[in-house]
Write a protein that holds these residues in place. Structure first.
Motif, PDB file in Angstrom:
ATOM      1  N   PHE A   1       0.835  -1.202   0.000  1.00 33.04           N
ATOM      2  CA  PHE A   1       0.000   0.000   0.000  1.00 33.04           C
ATOM      3  C   PHE A   1       0.869   1.252   0.000  1.00 33.04           C
ATOM      4  O   PHE A   1       0.617   2.192  -0.763  1.00 33.04           O
ATOM      5  N   ALA A   2       1.906   1.263   0.833  1.00 32.43           N
ATOM      6  CA  ALA A   2       2.792   2.430   0.909  1.00 32.43           C
ATOM      7  C   ALA A   2       3.517   2.650  -0.416  1.00 32.43           C
ATOM      8  O   ALA A   2       3.659   3.793  -0.877  1.00 32.43           O
ATOM      9  N   MET A   3       3.990   1.557  -1.047  1.00 35.37           N
ATOM     10  CA  MET A   3       4.687   1.698  -2.329  1.00 35.37           C
ATOM     11  C   MET A   3       3.751   2.226  -3.411  1.00 35.37           C
ATOM     12  O   MET A   3       4.120   3.110  -4.190  1.00 35.37           O
ATOM     13  N   ILE A   4       2.533   1.699  -3.480  1.00 31.46           N
ATOM     14  CA  ILE A   4       1.590   2.153  -4.505  1.00 31.46           C
ATOM     15  C   ILE A   4       1.201   3.603  -4.267  1.00 31.46           C
ATOM     16  O   ILE A   4       1.092   4.387  -5.206  1.00 31.46           O
ATOM     17  N   LYS A   5       1.015   3.976  -3.002  1.00 28.79           N
ATOM     18  CA  LYS A   5       0.678   5.362  -2.676  1.00 28.79           C
ATOM     19  C   LYS A   5       1.811   6.304  -3.104  1.00 28.79           C
ATOM     20  O   LYS A   5       1.561   7.357  -3.682  1.00 28.79           O
ATOM     21  N   ALA A   6       3.064   5.901  -2.853  1.00 31.94           N
ATOM     22  CA  ALA A   6       4.215   6.720  -3.253  1.00 31.94           C
ATOM     23  C   ALA A   6       4.304   6.810  -4.772  1.00 31.94           C
ATOM     24  O   ALA A   6       4.580   7.890  -5.319  1.00 31.94           O
ATOM     25  N   MET A   7       4.080   5.697  -5.473  1.00 29.44           N
ATOM     26  CA  MET A   7       4.134   5.715  -6.938  1.00 29.44           C
ATOM     27  C   MET A   7       3.034   6.606  -7.512  1.00 29.44           C
ATOM     28  O   MET A   7       3.268   7.354  -8.463  1.00 29.44           O
ATOM     29  N   ASN A   8       1.830   6.545  -6.935  1.00 32.09           N
ATOM     30  CA  ASN A   8       0.731   7.391  -7.414  1.00 32.09           C
ATOM     31  C   ASN A   8       1.033   8.866  -7.173  1.00 32.09           C
ATOM     32  O   ASN A   8       0.720   9.706  -8.012  1.00 32.09           O
ATOM     33  N   ALA A   9       1.645   9.177  -6.022  1.00 30.97           N
ATOM     34  CA  ALA A   9       2.005  10.570  -5.736  1.00 30.97           C
ATOM     35  C   ALA A   9       3.060  11.056  -6.728  1.00 30.97           C
ATOM     36  O   ALA A   9       2.985  12.183  -7.226  1.00 30.97           O
ATOM     37  N   PHE A  10       4.032  10.213  -7.041  1.00 31.35           N
ATOM     38  CA  PHE A  10       5.069  10.573  -8.011  1.00 31.35           C
ATOM     39  C   PHE A  10       4.461  10.770  -9.395  1.00 31.35           C
ATOM     40  O   PHE A  10       4.784  11.727 -10.097  1.00 31.35           O
TER      41      PHE A  10
END
Length: 136
Positions: free
Chosen positions: A95-104
């Motif tokens: 979840f944290a990785m996907i959230k970071a990728m979406n923010a990027f």
């Protein structure tokens, strides 16, 4: 022979190769998380619960003597608890990785695109307009 060619085309598609890489990295990530849970998270929890090792928690359903040995049928709920903790940690990390990728990705989309350079036809028309303005 066409079956081999068809399989080669399928196996060499970008999506299949990407998926294979994801599975390999996911397997390695799973081992890291299992080690994190078993070696770092569960020992302090066990210490807080009086030195209990969760993987040793079992419920004996029945015991029998077979060839002079006592064999117990057990329900290993401690291993299940540890697997649930593994899953929760993996889910939080993903979840944290996907959230970071979406923010990027969102930041990339928000960046203004440079204005396209006018075509040769537009440049020519602009020159003609400017010349007509000068004649007035």
């Amino acid at each position: 022979m066409s079956l081999i060619k068809e399989f080669k085309d399928f196996a060499m598609r970008g999506n299949v190769v990407d998926m294979a890489i994801g599975v390999i990295i996911g397997g390695a990530f799973g081992k890291i998380v299992t080690s994190l849970v078993n070696d770092i998270i569960m020992p302090p929890i066990g210490a807080l619960t009086g030195g209990m090792n969760f993987s040793d928690l079992v419920w004996k359903i029945s015991e029998k003597e077979v060839d002079g040995e006592i064999v117990a049928t057990t329900l290993n709920y401690g291993a299940f608890i540890q697997s649930v903790v593994d899953f929760l940690i993996i889910a939080i990390c993903i979840f944290a990785m996907i959230k970071a990728m979406n923010a990027f990705k969102k930041k990339e989309e928000e960046a203004p695109a440079p204005a396209p350079e006018p075509s040769a036809e537009e440049k020519l028309l602009t020159e003609i307009r400017d010349l007509l303005k000068e004649k007035k």
